[in-house]
Design a protein around this motif. Sequence first.
Motif, PDB file in Angstrom:
ATOM      1  N   GLU A  75       0.836  -1.208   0.000  1.00  0.00           N
ATOM      2  CA  GLU A  75       0.000   0.000   0.000  1.00  0.00           C
ATOM      3  C   GLU A  75       0.872   1.259   0.000  1.00  0.00           C
ATOM      4  O   GLU A  75       0.535   2.255  -0.661  1.00  0.00           O
ATOM      5  N   ARG A  76       1.977   1.201   0.741  1.00  0.00           N
ATOM      6  CA  ARG A  76       2.889   2.359   0.788  1.00  0.00           C
ATOM      7  C   ARG A  76       3.484   2.636  -0.593  1.00  0.00           C
ATOM      8  O   ARG A  76       3.574   3.793  -1.021  1.00  0.00           O
ATOM      9  N   ASN A  77       3.891   1.551  -1.283  1.00  0.00           N
ATOM     10  CA  ASN A  77       4.447   1.720  -2.627  1.00  0.00           C
ATOM     11  C   ASN A  77       3.403   2.257  -3.596  1.00  0.00           C
ATOM     12  O   ASN A  77       3.703   3.098  -4.457  1.00  0.00           O
ATOM     13  N   GLU A  78       2.161   1.758  -3.457  1.00  0.00           N
ATOM     14  CA  GLU A  78       1.092   2.238  -4.335  1.00  0.00           C
ATOM     15  C   GLU A  78       0.815   3.719  -4.092  1.00  0.00           C
ATOM     16  O   GLU A  78       0.599   4.486  -5.044  1.00  0.00           O
ATOM     17  N   LEU A  79       0.823   4.100  -2.808  1.00  0.00           N
ATOM     18  CA  LEU A  79       0.600   5.516  -2.485  1.00  0.00           C
ATOM     19  C   LEU A  79       1.735   6.394  -3.009  1.00  0.00           C
ATOM     20  O   LEU A  79       1.494   7.505  -3.497  1.00  0.00           O
ATOM     21  N   ALA A  80       2.966   5.856  -2.899  1.00  0.00           N
ATOM     22  CA  ALA A  80       4.118   6.612  -3.394  1.00  0.00           C
ATOM     23  C   ALA A  80       4.029   6.806  -4.908  1.00  0.00           C
ATOM     24  O   ALA A  80       4.309   7.898  -5.449  1.00  0.00           O
ATOM     25  N   THR A  81       3.610   5.739  -5.607  1.00  0.00           N
ATOM     26  CA  THR A  81       3.463   5.822  -7.063  1.00  0.00           C
ATOM     27  C   THR A  81       2.363   6.806  -7.440  1.00  0.00           C
ATOM     28  O   THR A  81       2.513   7.618  -8.370  1.00  0.00           O
ATOM     29  N   LYS A  82       1.255   6.719  -6.712  1.00  0.00           N
ATOM     30  CA  LYS A  82       0.132   7.622  -6.986  1.00  0.00           C
ATOM     31  C   LYS A  82       0.527   9.073  -6.707  1.00  0.00           C
ATOM     32  O   LYS A  82       0.163   9.990  -7.466  1.00  0.00           O
ATOM     33  N   LYS A  83       1.270   9.272  -5.631  1.00  0.00           N
ATOM     34  CA  LYS A  83       1.715  10.619  -5.273  1.00  0.00           C
ATOM     35  C   LYS A  83       2.621  11.201  -6.361  1.00  0.00           C
ATOM     36  O   LYS A  83       2.480  12.366  -6.758  1.00  0.00           O
ATOM     37  N   ALA A  84       3.542  10.362  -6.852  1.00  0.00           N
ATOM     38  CA  ALA A  84       4.449  10.823  -7.904  1.00  0.00           C
ATOM     39  C   ALA A  84       3.677  11.173  -9.170  1.00  0.00           C
ATOM     40  O   ALA A  84       3.980  12.178  -9.849  1.00  0.00           O
ATOM     41  N   ALA A  85       2.641  10.374  -9.489  1.00  0.00           N
ATOM     42  CA  ALA A  85       1.838  10.643 -10.689  1.00  0.00           C
ATOM     43  C   ALA A  85       1.073  11.954 -10.546  1.00  0.00           C
ATOM     44  O   ALA A  85       1.000  12.759 -11.491  1.00  0.00           O
ATOM     45  N   ILE A  86       0.522  12.185  -9.363  1.00  0.00           N
ATOM     46  CA  ILE A  86      -0.222  13.422  -9.121  1.00  0.00           C
ATOM     47  C   ILE A  86       0.698  14.637  -9.202  1.00  0.00           C
ATOM     48  O   ILE A  86       0.349  15.673  -9.786  1.00  0.00           O
ATOM     49  N   GLU A  87       1.886  14.483  -8.591  1.00  0.00           N
ATOM     50  CA  GLU A  87       2.840  15.594  -8.625  1.00  0.00           C
ATOM     51  C   GLU A  87       3.259  15.916 -10.058  1.00  0.00           C
ATOM     52  O   GLU A  87       3.400  17.094 -10.436  1.00  0.00           O
ATOM     53  N   THR A  88       3.480  14.860 -10.871  1.00  0.00           N
ATOM     54  CA  THR A  88       3.832  15.078 -12.279  1.00  0.00           C
ATOM     55  C   THR A  88       2.686  15.776 -13.006  1.00  0.00           C
ATOM     56  O   THR A  88       2.902  16.717 -13.809  1.00  0.00           O
ATOM     57  N   HIS A  89       1.461  15.282 -12.738  1.00  0.00           N
ATOM     58  CA  HIS A  89       0.266  15.856 -13.361  1.00  0.00           C
ATOM     59  C   HIS A  89       0.158  17.348 -13.038  1.00  0.00           C
ATOM     60  O   HIS A  89      -0.024  18.198 -13.935  1.00  0.00           O
ATOM     61  N   LEU A  90       0.324  17.692 -11.767  1.00  0.00           N
ATOM     62  CA  LEU A  90       0.211  19.086 -11.352  1.00  0.00           C
ATOM     63  C   LEU A  90       1.332  19.948 -11.937  1.00  0.00           C
ATOM     64  O   LEU A  90       1.107  21.098 -12.335  1.00  0.00           O
ATOM     65  N   ALA A  91       2.535  19.345 -11.975  1.00  0.00           N
ATOM     66  CA  ALA A  91       3.664  20.111 -12.514  1.00  0.00           C
ATOM     67  C   ALA A  91       3.456  20.433 -13.985  1.00  0.00           C
ATOM     68  O   ALA A  91       3.775  21.543 -14.462  1.00  0.00           O
TER      69      ALA A  91
END
Length: 261
Positions: free
Chosen positions: A131-147
């Motif tokens: 779950e931690r890895n999935e959250l980390a992946t999701k967080k990175a995707a969101i950050e890329t999206h926002l950037a």
Amino acid sequence: METKEYIESGILELYVFGSLSETESEEVAEMAKKYPEINAEIIAIEKSMLALSSSFAPFQSVKNYAAIKEKLNLSTPEVINMSPKRNWAQYVGWAAAIILLAGIGFQYNQLELTNNQIVTTNLEKVKIEKERNELATKKAAIETHLAVIKDDKNTVITLGGQTVSPESSAKVYWNKDTQTVYVDASGLPEPPKGMVYQVWALKLNPLTPTSIGLLDKFKDNNERFFAVNNIAEAEAFGITLEPAGGSLTPTLEQLYTLGKV
């Protein structure tokens, strides 16, 4: 075993003396019934014992016997009640064995409980790590999206729905300096099984499509935000629905979205 050997074995003397076990005595009795010579030998041994005991026993007259009887007071014999002796050591041994078995059973149950807890803890640890890895992946995707959205250097091209799917929409973020392209496909429906969305960069005159990537793993991409291949020049972008693996040229009948730069 022959009769002679059986007689010479000495078992008949032990039988007469009463030194055999119950089973052995029964065996000798059966042999005496079956073989007359064995029975005769037993009788001879008994007679010999009687003769031997008579030779050692002193003769006592009736008068002497009466005097001895009176001396020993045998007229009113005293009955002594014998209570069976209890083997307390045996009971203690069984009790100790039961306690030991109970202790071993308790320790085994505790060990099983501990092992189960360890397995459960490890499973929970793996689950939490996943779950931690999935959250980390999701967080990175969101950050890329926002950037990408916040980058002023990106040209945003809105793709409108076409005949096959008028309600569909998409956005292309194209950075001409870095020649990077991102596609926001959140306005597209999930593709049917065995089909995939393919993104095209288009030159309009003459119409020249160039594939710049597939929107693979559409269902697993919660953000529906995809990075596709770089493009140096484009006048429009379009997205078609193609068989899995993509096509060399776009299937215009399955053109879902289209938008000019």
